[in-house]
Write an enzyme that holds these catalytic residues in place. Sequence first.
Site, PDB file in Angstrom:
ATOM      1  N   LYS A   1     -16.837   7.936  -7.486  1.00  0.00           N
ATOM      2  CA  LYS A   1     -16.742   8.820  -6.311  1.00  0.00           C
ATOM      3  C   LYS A   1     -17.429  10.150  -6.575  1.00  0.00           C
ATOM      4  O   LYS A   1     -18.048  10.720  -5.681  1.00  0.00           O
ATOM      5  CB  LYS A   1     -15.286   9.049  -5.918  1.00  0.00           C
ATOM      6  CG  LYS A   1     -14.678   7.831  -5.235  1.00  0.00           C
ATOM      7  CD  LYS A   1     -13.449   8.185  -4.442  1.00  0.00           C
ATOM      8  CE  LYS A   1     -12.899   6.939  -3.749  1.00  0.00           C
ATOM      9  NZ  LYS A   1     -11.511   7.085  -3.344  1.00  0.00           N
TER      10      LYS A   1
ATOM     11  N   LYS B   1     -18.471  -4.605  -4.888  1.00  0.00           N
ATOM     12  CA  LYS B   1     -17.310  -5.009  -4.088  1.00  0.00           C
ATOM     13  C   LYS B   1     -17.543  -4.676  -2.606  1.00  0.00           C
ATOM     14  O   LYS B   1     -18.275  -3.729  -2.298  1.00  0.00           O
ATOM     15  CB  LYS B   1     -16.021  -4.374  -4.615  1.00  0.00           C
ATOM     16  CG  LYS B   1     -15.820  -2.946  -4.245  1.00  0.00           C
ATOM     17  CD  LYS B   1     -14.376  -2.477  -4.486  1.00  0.00           C
ATOM     18  CE  LYS B   1     -14.276  -1.032  -4.034  1.00  0.00           C
ATOM     19  NZ  LYS B   1     -13.012  -0.391  -4.162  1.00  0.00           N
TER      20      LYS B   1
ATOM     21  N   LYS C   1     -15.386  -0.112   2.234  1.00  0.00           N
ATOM     22  CA  LYS C   1     -15.380   0.602   3.516  1.00  0.00           C
ATOM     23  C   LYS C   1     -16.588   1.521   3.627  1.00  0.00           C
ATOM     24  O   LYS C   1     -17.027   1.857   4.705  1.00  0.00           O
ATOM     25  CB  LYS C   1     -14.135   1.489   3.604  1.00  0.00           C
ATOM     26  CG  LYS C   1     -12.838   0.759   3.688  1.00  0.00           C
ATOM     27  CD  LYS C   1     -11.693   1.776   3.625  1.00  0.00           C
ATOM     28  CE  LYS C   1     -10.499   1.198   2.928  1.00  0.00           C
ATOM     29  NZ  LYS C   1      -9.542   2.164   2.453  1.00  0.00           N
TER      30      LYS C   1
HETATM   31  P1  TYM Z   1      -7.971   1.355  -0.854  1.00  0.00           P
HETATM   32  O1  TYM Z   1      -7.542   2.016   0.413  1.00  0.00           O
HETATM   33  O2  TYM Z   1      -9.347   1.601  -1.340  1.00  0.00           O
HETATM   34  O3  TYM Z   1      -7.787  -0.203  -0.727  1.00  0.00           O
HETATM   35  C1  TYM Z   1      -6.568  -0.771  -0.248  1.00  0.00           C
HETATM   36  C2  TYM Z   1      -6.297  -2.073  -0.967  1.00  0.00           C
HETATM   37  O4  TYM Z   1      -7.372  -3.000  -0.757  1.00  0.00           O
HETATM   38  C3  TYM Z   1      -7.833  -3.507  -1.996  1.00  0.00           C
HETATM   39  N1  TYM Z   1      -9.284  -3.771  -1.904  1.00  0.00           N
HETATM   40  C4  TYM Z   1      -9.863  -4.942  -2.180  1.00  0.00           C
HETATM   41  N2  TYM Z   1      -9.361  -6.117  -2.580  1.00  0.00           N
HETATM   42  C5  TYM Z   1     -10.228  -7.136  -2.768  1.00  0.00           C
HETATM   43  N3  TYM Z   1     -11.569  -7.039  -2.562  1.00  0.00           N
HETATM   44  C6  TYM Z   1     -12.112  -5.877  -2.149  1.00  0.00           C
HETATM   45  N4  TYM Z   1     -13.420  -5.797  -1.925  1.00  0.00           N
HETATM   46  C7  TYM Z   1     -11.259  -4.755  -1.940  1.00  0.00           C
HETATM   47  N5  TYM Z   1     -11.459  -3.479  -1.534  1.00  0.00           N
HETATM   48  C8  TYM Z   1     -10.245  -2.891  -1.528  1.00  0.00           C
HETATM   49  C9  TYM Z   1      -7.529  -2.398  -3.009  1.00  0.00           C
HETATM   50  O5  TYM Z   1      -7.443  -2.896  -4.316  1.00  0.00           O
HETATM   51  C10 TYM Z   1      -6.191  -1.897  -2.495  1.00  0.00           C
HETATM   52  O6  TYM Z   1      -5.134  -2.690  -2.984  1.00  0.00           O
HETATM   53  N6  TYM Z   1      -5.853   4.173  -4.328  1.00  0.00           N
HETATM   54  C11 TYM Z   1      -5.611   3.109  -3.402  1.00  0.00           C
HETATM   55  C12 TYM Z   1      -4.505   3.394  -2.431  1.00  0.00           C
HETATM   56  C13 TYM Z   1      -3.211   3.777  -3.058  1.00  0.00           C
HETATM   57  C14 TYM Z   1      -2.287   2.913  -3.678  1.00  0.00           C
HETATM   58  C15 TYM Z   1      -1.227   3.744  -4.109  1.00  0.00           C
HETATM   59  C16 TYM Z   1      -2.267   1.541  -3.913  1.00  0.00           C
HETATM   60  C17 TYM Z   1      -2.710   5.039  -3.127  1.00  0.00           C
HETATM   61  N7  TYM Z   1      -1.509   5.000  -3.753  1.00  0.00           N
HETATM   62  C18 TYM Z   1      -0.144   3.203  -4.783  1.00  0.00           C
HETATM   63  C19 TYM Z   1      -1.171   1.018  -4.586  1.00  0.00           C
HETATM   64  C20 TYM Z   1      -0.120   1.844  -5.010  1.00  0.00           C
HETATM   65  C21 TYM Z   1      -6.867   2.874  -2.603  1.00  0.00           C
HETATM   66  O7  TYM Z   1      -7.679   3.733  -2.436  1.00  0.00           O
HETATM   67  O8  TYM Z   1      -6.930   1.675  -2.012  1.00  0.00           O
END
Ligand code: TYM
Length: 333
Positions: free
Chosen positions: A115, A197, A200
Amino acid sequence: MIDGKKVLFSGMQATGNLTLGNYLGALKNWVSLSDEYLCFYSVVDMHSITVRQDPAVLRKRARSLLILYIAAGLDPEKNCLYYQSHVSGHAELSWILNCFTYMGELNRMTQFKDKASKHGDNINAGLFTYPVLMAADILLYQADVVPVGADQMQHLEITRDIAERFNNIYGDVFTIPEAYVGKVGARIMSLQDPSKKMSKSDENPNGGIYLMDDADTVMRKCKRAVTDSEGTFLYREEQPGLKNLIDIYSVCTGKTPDEVVQEFDGRGYGDFKMAVGEAVTSILNPLQKEAARLEKEKDYVDSIIKENAEKAGYYARKTLRKVQKKVGFPVRV
Ligand code: TYM
Protein backbone atom coordinates in the site's frame (compact mmCIF):
# COMPACT_ATOMS: atom_id res chain seq x y z
CA MET A 1 -16.26 -18.25 24.83
CA ILE A 2 -19.41 -16.23 25.35
CA ASP A 3 -22.43 -18.00 26.89
CA GLY A 4 -20.86 -21.38 26.13
CA LYS A 5 -20.32 -20.59 22.46
CA LYS A 6 -17.04 -20.07 20.68
CA VAL A 7 -16.58 -16.60 19.22
CA LEU A 8 -15.93 -15.61 15.62
CA PHE A 9 -14.80 -12.19 14.42
CA SER A 10 -14.22 -10.92 10.91
CA GLY A 11 -14.47 -7.71 8.94
CA MET A 12 -14.33 -6.12 5.52
CA GLN A 13 -13.37 -2.70 4.32
CA ALA A 14 -16.00 -0.55 2.71
CA THR A 15 -13.48 0.66 0.20
CA GLY A 16 -13.92 0.17 -3.54
CA ASN A 17 -16.32 -2.28 -5.11
CA LEU A 18 -16.41 -5.67 -3.46
CA THR A 19 -15.11 -8.46 -5.65
CA LEU A 20 -15.95 -12.08 -6.12
CA GLY A 21 -12.70 -12.72 -4.19
CA ASN A 22 -14.17 -11.02 -1.09
CA TYR A 23 -17.26 -13.16 -1.43
CA LEU A 24 -15.69 -16.54 -2.15
CA GLY A 25 -12.68 -16.05 0.11
CA ALA A 26 -14.52 -14.62 3.09
CA LEU A 27 -18.23 -13.77 3.08
CA LYS A 28 -19.35 -17.20 1.89
CA ASN A 29 -17.46 -18.86 4.75
CA TRP A 30 -18.89 -16.36 7.21
CA VAL A 31 -22.36 -17.57 6.34
CA SER A 32 -21.47 -21.25 6.60
CA LEU A 33 -19.82 -20.77 10.01
CA SER A 34 -22.47 -18.52 11.49
CA ASP A 35 -24.57 -21.26 13.14
CA GLU A 36 -21.64 -22.73 14.98
CA TYR A 37 -20.21 -19.58 16.57
CA LEU A 38 -21.25 -16.38 18.26
CA CYS A 39 -20.32 -14.04 15.41
CA PHE A 40 -19.21 -10.44 15.14
CA TYR A 41 -19.00 -9.16 11.56
CA SER A 42 -17.79 -5.62 11.31
CA VAL A 43 -17.72 -3.06 8.52
CA VAL A 44 -14.23 -1.78 9.24
CA ASP A 45 -14.69 1.86 8.28
CA MET A 46 -11.81 2.98 10.54
CA HIS A 47 -9.41 0.91 8.48
CA SER A 48 -10.77 2.52 5.31
CA ILE A 49 -9.49 6.01 6.15
CA THR A 50 -5.87 4.84 6.04
CA VAL A 51 -6.36 5.70 2.37
CA ARG A 52 -7.99 9.05 1.51
CA GLN A 53 -11.78 8.71 1.09
CA ASP A 54 -14.62 10.87 -0.13
CA PRO A 55 -16.76 11.09 3.07
CA ALA A 56 -20.13 10.79 1.33
CA VAL A 57 -18.97 7.83 -0.72
CA LEU A 58 -17.47 6.06 2.30
CA ARG A 59 -20.68 6.52 4.28
CA LYS A 60 -22.78 5.12 1.45
CA ARG A 61 -20.46 2.19 0.82
CA ALA A 62 -20.32 1.32 4.50
CA ARG A 63 -24.10 1.06 4.61
CA SER A 64 -24.25 -0.97 1.39
CA LEU A 65 -21.65 -3.34 2.79
CA LEU A 66 -23.63 -3.90 5.97
CA ILE A 67 -26.69 -4.55 3.80
CA LEU A 68 -24.66 -6.99 1.74
CA TYR A 69 -23.77 -8.95 4.87
CA ILE A 70 -27.50 -9.42 5.50
CA ALA A 71 -28.25 -10.13 1.82
CA ALA A 72 -25.57 -12.81 1.78
CA GLY A 73 -27.48 -14.68 4.47
CA LEU A 74 -26.16 -13.43 7.81
CA ASP A 75 -29.13 -13.17 10.14
CA PRO A 76 -28.80 -9.84 11.99
CA GLU A 77 -30.79 -11.23 14.93
CA LYS A 78 -28.21 -13.94 15.50
CA ASN A 79 -25.01 -12.29 14.25
CA CYS A 80 -23.68 -8.98 15.36
CA LEU A 81 -23.34 -6.85 12.20
CA TYR A 82 -22.03 -3.38 12.97
CA TYR A 83 -19.75 -0.49 12.04
CA GLN A 84 -16.32 -0.53 13.65
CA SER A 85 -16.49 3.26 14.23
CA HIS A 86 -19.65 2.84 16.35
CA VAL A 87 -17.78 0.90 19.03
CA SER A 88 -15.11 3.10 20.54
CA GLY A 89 -13.40 0.11 22.19
CA HIS A 90 -11.66 -0.69 18.90
CA ALA A 91 -9.70 2.56 19.00
CA GLU A 92 -9.07 2.35 22.74
CA LEU A 93 -7.71 -1.18 22.67
CA SER A 94 -5.75 -0.38 19.53
CA TRP A 95 -3.85 2.34 21.40
CA ILE A 96 -2.94 -0.02 24.23
CA LEU A 97 -1.82 -2.72 21.78
CA ASN A 98 0.30 -0.18 19.91
CA CYS A 99 2.41 -0.06 23.04
CA PHE A 100 2.96 -3.82 22.79
CA THR A 101 3.86 -3.94 19.10
CA TYR A 102 7.32 -3.39 17.67
CA MET A 103 8.17 -1.15 14.73
CA GLY A 104 10.24 -4.00 13.31
CA GLU A 105 7.21 -6.30 13.25
CA LEU A 106 5.08 -3.74 11.44
CA ASN A 107 7.88 -3.03 9.00
CA ARG A 108 7.70 -6.62 7.79
CA MET A 109 4.02 -6.47 6.79
CA THR A 110 3.75 -7.06 3.06
CA GLN A 111 0.39 -5.29 2.80
CA PHE A 112 1.94 -2.14 4.30
CA LYS A 113 4.82 -2.25 1.83
CA ASP A 114 2.38 -2.82 -1.01
CA LYS A 115 0.00 0.00 0.00
CA ALA A 116 2.86 2.38 0.78
CA SER A 117 4.22 1.87 -2.72
CA LYS A 118 0.76 2.60 -4.22
CA HIS A 119 0.02 5.65 -2.06
CA GLY A 120 3.48 7.21 -1.90
CA ASP A 121 2.04 10.68 -1.23
CA ASN A 122 0.15 9.51 1.86
CA ILE A 123 2.16 6.98 3.86
CA ASN A 124 0.44 7.87 7.12
CA ALA A 125 0.95 6.35 10.57
CA GLY A 126 -2.48 4.71 10.37
CA LEU A 127 -1.39 2.73 7.35
CA PHE A 128 1.61 1.56 9.32
CA THR A 129 -0.32 0.57 12.47
CA TYR A 130 -3.24 -0.87 10.49
CA PRO A 131 -2.48 -4.43 11.71
CA VAL A 132 -2.64 -3.25 15.34
CA LEU A 133 -6.19 -1.98 14.83
CA MET A 134 -6.96 -5.31 13.23
CA ALA A 135 -5.53 -7.11 16.27
CA ALA A 136 -7.71 -4.91 18.49
CA ASP A 137 -10.81 -5.83 16.42
CA ILE A 138 -10.19 -9.51 16.96
CA LEU A 139 -8.95 -9.51 20.56
CA LEU A 140 -11.68 -7.15 21.78
CA TYR A 141 -14.22 -9.95 21.38
CA GLN A 142 -11.92 -12.75 22.55
CA ALA A 143 -12.42 -14.38 19.14
CA ASP A 144 -11.51 -18.05 18.78
CA VAL A 145 -11.70 -18.05 15.01
CA VAL A 146 -11.24 -15.48 12.22
CA PRO A 147 -12.37 -16.47 8.72
CA VAL A 148 -10.27 -14.60 6.12
CA GLY A 149 -8.73 -14.99 2.69
CA ALA A 150 -5.08 -16.04 2.42
CA ASP A 151 -3.88 -12.42 2.03
CA GLN A 152 -4.75 -11.70 5.68
CA MET A 153 -2.68 -14.53 7.18
CA GLN A 154 0.25 -12.30 8.06
CA HIS A 155 -2.08 -9.97 9.97
CA LEU A 156 -3.48 -12.92 11.86
CA GLU A 157 0.00 -14.02 12.82
CA ILE A 158 0.93 -10.62 14.22
CA THR A 159 -2.38 -10.57 16.13
CA ARG A 160 -1.45 -13.86 17.77
CA ASP A 161 2.05 -12.57 18.56
CA ILE A 162 0.71 -9.41 20.20
CA ALA A 163 -1.85 -11.41 22.21
CA GLU A 164 0.76 -13.90 23.39
CA ARG A 165 3.14 -11.12 24.35
CA PHE A 166 0.42 -9.41 26.38
CA ASN A 167 -0.64 -12.68 28.05
CA ASN A 168 2.96 -13.47 28.97
CA ILE A 169 3.14 -10.25 30.93
CA TYR A 170 -0.35 -10.03 32.45
CA GLY A 171 -1.72 -13.58 32.54
CA ASP A 172 -4.45 -15.09 30.36
CA VAL A 173 -6.20 -11.95 29.20
CA PHE A 174 -6.73 -12.66 25.51
CA THR A 175 -7.96 -15.74 23.67
CA ILE A 176 -5.41 -16.64 21.00
CA PRO A 177 -7.34 -16.63 17.71
CA GLU A 178 -7.03 -19.15 14.87
CA ALA A 179 -7.41 -18.14 11.24
CA TYR A 180 -10.00 -20.01 9.19
CA VAL A 181 -9.02 -20.12 5.53
CA GLY A 182 -11.16 -22.11 3.08
CA LYS A 183 -9.48 -24.98 1.18
CA VAL A 184 -10.52 -23.61 -2.21
CA GLY A 185 -11.24 -19.94 -2.91
CA ALA A 186 -8.91 -18.44 -0.32
CA ARG A 187 -6.96 -16.67 -3.05
CA ILE A 188 -9.03 -15.74 -6.07
CA MET A 189 -6.77 -14.24 -8.71
CA SER A 190 -7.26 -11.51 -11.31
CA LEU A 191 -8.91 -12.79 -14.49
CA GLN A 192 -6.44 -10.76 -16.54
CA ASP A 193 -3.27 -11.54 -14.59
CA PRO A 194 -3.50 -14.75 -12.56
CA SER A 195 -0.28 -13.92 -10.70
CA LYS A 196 -2.10 -11.07 -8.88
CA LYS A 197 -5.00 -11.40 -6.44
CA MET A 198 -8.40 -10.19 -7.58
CA SER A 199 -8.60 -6.83 -5.90
CA LYS A 200 -11.03 -3.95 -5.36
CA SER A 201 -8.33 -1.56 -6.49
CA ASP A 202 -7.33 -3.30 -9.75
CA GLU A 203 -6.83 -0.72 -12.50
CA ASN A 204 -7.99 -3.17 -15.14
CA PRO A 205 -11.79 -3.48 -14.73
CA ASN A 206 -11.77 -6.80 -16.59
CA GLY A 207 -9.50 -8.33 -13.94
CA GLY A 208 -12.16 -8.46 -11.27
CA ILE A 209 -15.76 -9.56 -11.09
CA TYR A 210 -17.61 -7.12 -8.86
CA LEU A 211 -20.48 -8.29 -6.73
CA MET A 212 -22.78 -5.76 -8.39
CA ASP A 213 -21.83 -6.73 -11.98
CA ASP A 214 -24.82 -7.75 -14.12
CA ALA A 215 -25.02 -11.10 -15.91
CA ASP A 216 -23.76 -9.76 -19.28
CA THR A 217 -20.72 -8.14 -17.66
CA VAL A 218 -19.90 -11.31 -15.74
CA MET A 219 -20.15 -13.39 -18.92
CA ARG A 220 -17.99 -10.98 -20.88
CA LYS A 221 -15.30 -10.91 -18.20
CA CYS A 222 -15.29 -14.70 -17.92
CA LYS A 223 -15.03 -15.14 -21.69
CA ARG A 224 -12.08 -12.74 -21.79
CA ALA A 225 -10.30 -14.38 -18.84
CA VAL A 226 -6.67 -15.16 -19.58
CA THR A 227 -5.94 -18.90 -19.83
CA ASP A 228 -3.13 -20.58 -21.80
CA SER A 229 -2.40 -22.34 -25.06
CA GLU A 230 -1.77 -25.79 -23.54
CA GLY A 231 -5.24 -27.03 -24.40
CA THR A 232 -5.19 -29.60 -21.58
CA PHE A 233 -7.83 -29.39 -18.87
CA LEU A 234 -5.80 -29.85 -15.69
CA TYR A 235 -5.84 -28.29 -12.21
CA ARG A 236 -2.23 -27.29 -11.63
CA GLU A 237 0.06 -24.34 -10.89
CA GLU A 238 1.50 -24.40 -14.42
CA GLN A 239 -1.90 -23.30 -15.77
CA PRO A 240 -2.70 -20.50 -13.29
CA GLY A 241 -5.49 -18.85 -15.31
CA LEU A 242 -7.37 -22.11 -15.73
CA LYS A 243 -6.68 -23.10 -12.12
CA ASN A 244 -8.23 -19.85 -10.95
CA LEU A 245 -11.35 -20.41 -13.06
CA ILE A 246 -11.62 -23.95 -11.69
CA ASP A 247 -11.36 -22.55 -8.16
CA ILE A 248 -14.13 -20.06 -8.88
CA TYR A 249 -16.38 -22.67 -10.46
CA SER A 250 -15.62 -25.12 -7.69
CA VAL A 251 -16.60 -22.75 -4.86
CA CYS A 252 -19.69 -21.52 -6.71
CA THR A 253 -21.01 -25.03 -7.39
CA GLY A 254 -19.70 -26.92 -4.35
CA LYS A 255 -17.86 -29.41 -6.62
CA THR A 256 -14.25 -30.33 -5.90
CA PRO A 257 -11.57 -29.25 -8.42
CA ASP A 258 -11.15 -32.96 -9.37
CA GLU A 259 -14.84 -33.28 -10.16
CA VAL A 260 -14.67 -30.11 -12.27
CA VAL A 261 -11.71 -31.51 -14.22
CA GLN A 262 -13.64 -34.73 -14.90
CA GLU A 263 -16.71 -32.78 -15.99
CA PHE A 264 -14.85 -30.60 -18.51
CA ASP A 265 -12.03 -32.90 -19.63
CA GLY A 266 -11.97 -32.99 -23.44
CA ARG A 267 -14.20 -29.92 -23.82
CA GLY A 268 -12.72 -26.57 -24.89
CA TYR A 269 -11.89 -23.69 -22.55
CA GLY A 270 -14.66 -21.67 -24.23
CA ASP A 271 -17.36 -24.03 -22.94
CA PHE A 272 -15.89 -23.95 -19.49
CA LYS A 273 -15.69 -20.15 -19.36
CA MET A 274 -19.41 -19.97 -20.20
CA ALA A 275 -20.15 -22.42 -17.37
CA VAL A 276 -18.07 -20.34 -14.96
CA GLY A 277 -19.99 -17.19 -15.97
CA GLU A 278 -23.31 -18.95 -15.39
CA ALA A 279 -22.23 -20.35 -12.02
CA VAL A 280 -21.09 -16.90 -10.86
CA THR A 281 -24.27 -15.23 -12.07
CA SER A 282 -26.42 -17.77 -10.25
CA ILE A 283 -24.70 -16.72 -7.01
CA LEU A 284 -24.67 -12.97 -7.64
CA ASN A 285 -28.20 -12.60 -8.94
CA PRO A 286 -30.08 -13.43 -5.70
CA LEU A 287 -27.51 -11.48 -3.69
CA GLN A 288 -28.08 -8.35 -5.78
CA LYS A 289 -31.86 -8.66 -5.63
CA GLU A 290 -31.89 -9.02 -1.86
CA ALA A 291 -29.44 -6.14 -1.42
CA ALA A 292 -31.62 -3.90 -3.62
CA ARG A 293 -34.68 -4.81 -1.55
CA LEU A 294 -32.93 -4.06 1.74
CA GLU A 295 -31.59 -0.72 0.48
CA LYS A 296 -35.24 0.42 0.57
CA GLU A 297 -35.91 -0.91 4.09
CA LYS A 298 -34.45 2.12 5.82
CA ASP A 299 -36.04 1.76 9.28
CA TYR A 300 -35.31 -1.94 9.49
CA VAL A 301 -31.63 -1.49 8.58
CA ASP A 302 -31.31 1.50 10.95
CA SER A 303 -32.66 -0.55 13.83
CA ILE A 304 -30.17 -3.33 13.13
CA ILE A 305 -27.30 -0.86 13.04
CA LYS A 306 -28.32 0.62 16.39
CA GLU A 307 -29.06 -2.63 18.23
CA ASN A 308 -25.99 -4.46 16.99
CA ALA A 309 -23.63 -1.60 17.84
CA GLU A 310 -24.98 -1.68 21.39
CA LYS A 311 -24.54 -5.43 21.60
CA ALA A 312 -20.98 -5.29 20.24
CA GLY A 313 -20.21 -2.39 22.59
CA TYR A 314 -21.32 -4.45 25.58
CA TYR A 315 -18.88 -7.29 24.85
CA ALA A 316 -16.12 -4.89 23.81
CA ARG A 317 -16.34 -2.99 27.09
CA LYS A 318 -15.95 -6.19 29.09
CA THR A 319 -12.57 -6.96 27.51
CA LEU A 320 -11.48 -3.34 27.50
CA ARG A 321 -12.11 -2.83 31.21
CA LYS A 322 -10.13 -5.95 31.98
CA VAL A 323 -7.21 -4.83 29.82
CA GLN A 324 -7.24 -1.28 31.21
CA LYS A 325 -7.07 -2.68 34.73
CA LYS A 326 -4.22 -5.01 33.85
CA VAL A 327 -2.05 -2.25 32.42
CA GLY A 328 -2.64 -0.06 35.47
CA PHE A 329 -5.20 2.54 34.43
CA PRO A 330 -7.09 3.90 37.47
CA VAL A 331 -10.33 2.04 38.12
CA ARG A 332 -13.57 3.98 37.44
CA VAL A 333 -15.55 4.80 40.59
P1 TYM B 1 -10.48 -6.68 2.82
O1 TYM B 1 -11.60 -5.71 2.99
O2 TYM B 1 -9.38 -6.32 1.90
O3 TYM B 1 -11.05 -8.07 2.35
C1 TYM B 1 -12.16 -8.68 3.01
C2 TYM B 1 -11.98 -10.18 3.01
O4 TYM B 1 -11.90 -10.68 1.67
C3 TYM B 1 -10.75 -11.49 1.52
N1 TYM B 1 -10.23 -11.35 0.14
C4 TYM B 1 -10.01 -12.37 -0.70
N2 TYM B 1 -10.18 -13.69 -0.57
C5 TYM B 1 -9.88 -14.47 -1.63
N3 TYM B 1 -9.42 -13.99 -2.81
C6 TYM B 1 -9.24 -12.67 -2.99
N4 TYM B 1 -8.82 -12.20 -4.16
C7 TYM B 1 -9.54 -11.78 -1.91
N5 TYM B 1 -9.48 -10.44 -1.75
C8 TYM B 1 -9.90 -10.20 -0.49
C9 TYM B 1 -9.75 -10.96 2.55
O5 TYM B 1 -8.79 -11.92 2.90
C10 TYM B 1 -10.68 -10.63 3.70
O6 TYM B 1 -10.94 -11.77 4.49
N6 TYM B 1 -7.79 -5.97 6.91
C11 TYM B 1 -8.95 -6.63 6.39
C12 TYM B 1 -10.22 -6.27 7.11
C13 TYM B 1 -10.18 -6.46 8.58
C14 TYM B 1 -10.28 -7.69 9.27
C15 TYM B 1 -10.19 -7.36 10.64
C16 TYM B 1 -10.42 -9.01 8.86
C17 TYM B 1 -10.04 -5.48 9.51
N7 TYM B 1 -10.07 -6.03 10.74
C18 TYM B 1 -10.24 -8.35 11.61
C19 TYM B 1 -10.47 -9.99 9.84
C20 TYM B 1 -10.39 -9.66 11.20
C21 TYM B 1 -9.12 -6.24 4.95
O7 TYM B 1 -8.69 -5.22 4.51
O8 TYM B 1 -9.89 -7.07 4.24
